[in-house]
Design a protein around this motif. Structure first.
Motif, PDB file in Angstrom:
ATOM      1  N   VAL A 184     -50.774  23.650  30.892  1.00 36.82           N
ATOM      2  CA  VAL A 184     -49.453  23.972  31.444  1.00 36.82           C
ATOM      3  C   VAL A 184     -48.602  24.624  30.184  1.00 36.82           C
ATOM      4  CG1 VAL A 184     -48.594  21.574  30.897  1.00 36.82           C
ATOM      5  CG2 VAL A 184     -47.565  23.154  32.669  1.00 36.82           C
ATOM      6  N   LYS A 224     -53.487  26.166  38.428  1.00 42.13           N
ATOM      7  CA  LYS A 224     -53.870  25.508  37.296  1.00 42.13           C
ATOM      8  C   LYS A 224     -53.992  24.171  37.584  1.00 42.13           C
ATOM      9  CE  LYS A 224     -51.459  27.961  33.552  1.00 42.13           C
ATOM     10  NZ  LYS A 224     -50.725  28.179  32.539  1.00 42.13           N
ATOM     11  N   LEU A 225     -53.354  23.576  38.664  1.00 43.66           N
ATOM     12  CA  LEU A 225     -53.670  22.241  39.167  1.00 43.66           C
ATOM     13  C   LEU A 225     -54.779  22.235  39.951  1.00 43.66           C
ATOM     14  CD1 LEU A 225     -49.854  21.147  39.733  1.00 43.66           C
ATOM     15  CD2 LEU A 225     -51.548  20.354  37.921  1.00 43.66           C
ATOM     16  N   CYS A 285     -52.814  18.725  34.059  1.00 45.59           N
ATOM     17  CA  CYS A 285     -52.918  20.094  33.779  1.00 45.59           C
ATOM     18  C   CYS A 285     -52.512  20.327  32.076  1.00 45.59           C
ATOM     19  CB  CYS A 285     -51.918  20.981  34.652  1.00 45.59           C
ATOM     20  SG  CYS A 285     -51.813  22.706  34.234  1.00 45.59           S
TER      21      CYS A 285
END
Length: 232
Positions: free
Chosen positions: A169, A210-211, A166
């Motif tokens: 992040v 996001k992942l 990610c």
């Protein structure tokens, strides 16, 4: 020449022949004795060399075994020291978290007390600014750095795996994932980060998006897998 002279000559020739024969036999015996002496010396030297070689090999094996045993002992001691350092670092992590949670609880107690005071003296006491300053925020910069250093000493590659999975992040989301890896509950996450349980759920949702994790997946478990370097 008389018959006696012939007999003497034959006897003399016979004596010379016998003498030469004995001399040759003596020479052969002498050569055989020398050969046996030489062989005995060779066997003796070979035996001594063999014994020396055996002693050398035995001594080398003993020294090698001793060196291996010392190496194993040193490696075992090094592993013990490494485990002890790891336990110390893990203890440091939990101490930092516990200190932060204790601070959070003290702040909440102070806020409740101030709220009671303000309720009783609404017209004479303005404490909104004071209460706002006491609201728990994320770890201070120094606390966060101490926590990150302790965390990296225990899990040196965890953040690298998270950033690879990610790249977008944020620093606060990294801190959230670090606490998730330490198996903090929602309440513990809220106390440590100084946020509400609802904010914990919102942060978890952002990280899941996001992942690219599917709906219904265990976000915390997936975060732990990623930070451990395991494939999704």
């Amino acid at each position: 020449m008389t018959r006696k002279d012939k007999i003497r000559q034959l006897a003399s020739a016979n004596i010379r022949f016998e003498t030469q024969k004995k001399e040759q036999e003596n020479l052969l015996l002498t050569a055989e004795v020398r050969l046996q002496d030489t062989l005995l010396h060779v066997y003796f030297i070979a035996g001594v060399c063999t014994l020396l070689l055996v002693f050398f090999i035995a001594g080398w094996m003993v020294m090698r075994h001793r060196n291996l045993r010392l190496r194993w002992q040193l490696e075992a001691q090094e592993h013990e020291r490494a485990d002890e350092r790891l336990r110390d670092q893990e203890s440091r992590l939990h101490e930092l978290i516990a200190a932060r949670q204790d601070l959070y609880e003290r702040n909440r107690s102070l806020i409740r007390q101030l709220s009671d005071i303000q309720a009783r003296h609404r017209n004479t006491c303005e404490l909104d600014s004071v209460m706002e300053s006491l609201q728990s925020h994320l770890l201070t910069r120094k606390e966060e750095e101490d926590f990150r250093n302790a965390f990296l000493s225990v899990y040196p590659s965890a953040l690298l795996h998270l950033r690879e999975a990610c790249p977008a992040v944020t620093r606060s989301e990294e801190l959230f994932c670090m606490l998730v890896l330490l198996k903090q509950s929602n309440e513990e996450l809220a106390r440590t980060l100084g946020i509400s349980v609802a904010s914990v759920s919102k942060t978890r949702y952002r990280i899941r998006v996001k992942l690219g994790l599917p709906e219904g997946s265990d976000t915390d478990a997936e975060i732990r897998h990623i930070m451990a370097g395991e494939d999704l």
